[in-house]
Design an enzyme around this catalytic site. Structure first.
Site, PDB file in Angstrom:
ATOM      1  CD  GLN A 113      47.660  27.749  10.752  1.00 27.17           C
ATOM      2  OE1 GLN A 113      46.773  27.038  11.185  1.00 27.17           O
ATOM      3  NE2 GLN A 113      48.898  27.737  11.243  1.00 27.17           N
ATOM      4  CE1 TYR A 186      44.449  19.054   9.513  1.00 26.57           C
ATOM      5  CE2 TYR A 186      46.244  20.327  10.451  1.00 26.57           C
ATOM      6  CZ  TYR A 186      45.065  19.633  10.605  1.00 26.57           C
ATOM      7  OH  TYR A 186      44.499  19.502  11.854  1.00 26.57           O
ATOM      8  NE  ARG A 234      52.414  25.309  13.258  1.00 27.54           N
ATOM      9  CZ  ARG A 234      51.667  25.445  14.353  1.00 27.54           C
ATOM     10  NH1 ARG A 234      50.558  26.172  14.301  1.00 27.54           N
ATOM     11  NH2 ARG A 234      52.004  24.865  15.486  1.00 27.54           N
TER      12      ARG A 234
END
Length: 248
Positions: A113, A186, A234
């Protein structure tokens, strides 16, 4: 506890869950995927501690079909916390290779990730690499009380190149895929969220415009890594914010 010794309950569901699955060109031994979860084993220099290697080895040895790693920053200025692992320096990548080798030795699959924190930074200002917090829009307050600086075209190019470089390095190291962290406030999710994206250019406004930067990164990774590199994204289905993105 091994996944293969769990009470499978409903036979029809279990028969599917414990059969081989496919993500693009990647074949999984079963459909159980351990999602990305931060752990306390990242060192201050962004490398993985031995405890992290052992943790991932145990998860793989239990029979998990695939593991998605804890979020890894793509550049020093992309970091969110002080104990977060990175994938930006040769030392950080070498330590992640130890995790990868342990997972593969245990028969598992490992998906890396990758992320950029943007304004979602919790370190004191003196520890922020580059001395400024980049975000889709300027003038907002970050969790560490710093004010954000609006991302420019040059900033976008560097960030895009950092994601591509990290994805290519992951592919060359033998990772089974990558996941772009576009959730939890984020940077990539900051572009998607109208609460943090106030831009009036082609990267703001409509949902299509707000998704443009993410799509550009995905396209560049595909061009560089080819079709054999699975790319997962994601995304927060619900921002839990007024006027934010919703499931429907």
């Amino acid at each position: 506890q091994s996944l293969m010794t769990l009470d499978k309950g409903d036979v029809s569901m279990a028969s599917k869950l414990f059969t081989a699955g496919q993500i693009g060109t990647l074949t999984l031994p079963n459909r159980v995927i351990r999602s990305a979860t931060q752990d306390p084993f990242g060192r201050r220099d962004g490398t993985c501690a031995p405890e992290q290697v052992e943790l991932y080895r145990e998860i793989a040895a239990a029979g998990t079909g695939a593991i998605i790693t804890a979020y890894s920053y793509i550049s020093p200025e992309a970091r969110s916390t002080g104990i977060q692992v990175g994938f930006a320096t040769p030392e950080q990548r070498a330590s992640q290779k130890e995790v990868l080798d342990a997972v593969h030795a245990a028969g598992g699959r490992l998906i890396l990730q990758l992320m950029h924190a943007g304004m979602n930074v919790f370190m004191p200002e003196k520890h922020v690499a580059g001395g400024k917090l980049l975000a889709p829009s300027g003038g907002m307050k970050a969790p560490n009380e710093m004010e954000t600086t609006e991302i420019t075209a040059a900033d976008r190019e560097k960030i895009r190149n950092d994601f591509v470089d990290a994805a290519k390095a992951a592919q060359e190291m033998g990772f089974d895929g990558i996941q772009l962290h576009c959730a939890h406030g984020y940077l990539l999710s900051q572009f998607l969220d109208p609460n943090t994206n106030h831009r009036t250019d082609e990267y703001g406004g409509s949902a299509e415009n707000r998704a443009r930067f993410l799509c550009e990164i995905i396209d560049e990774i595909h061009k560089t890594c080819g079709d054999d590199m699975p790319i997962l994204v994601r995304i927060s289905a619900d921002d839990l914010m007024p006027d934010g993105n919703r499931i429907a």
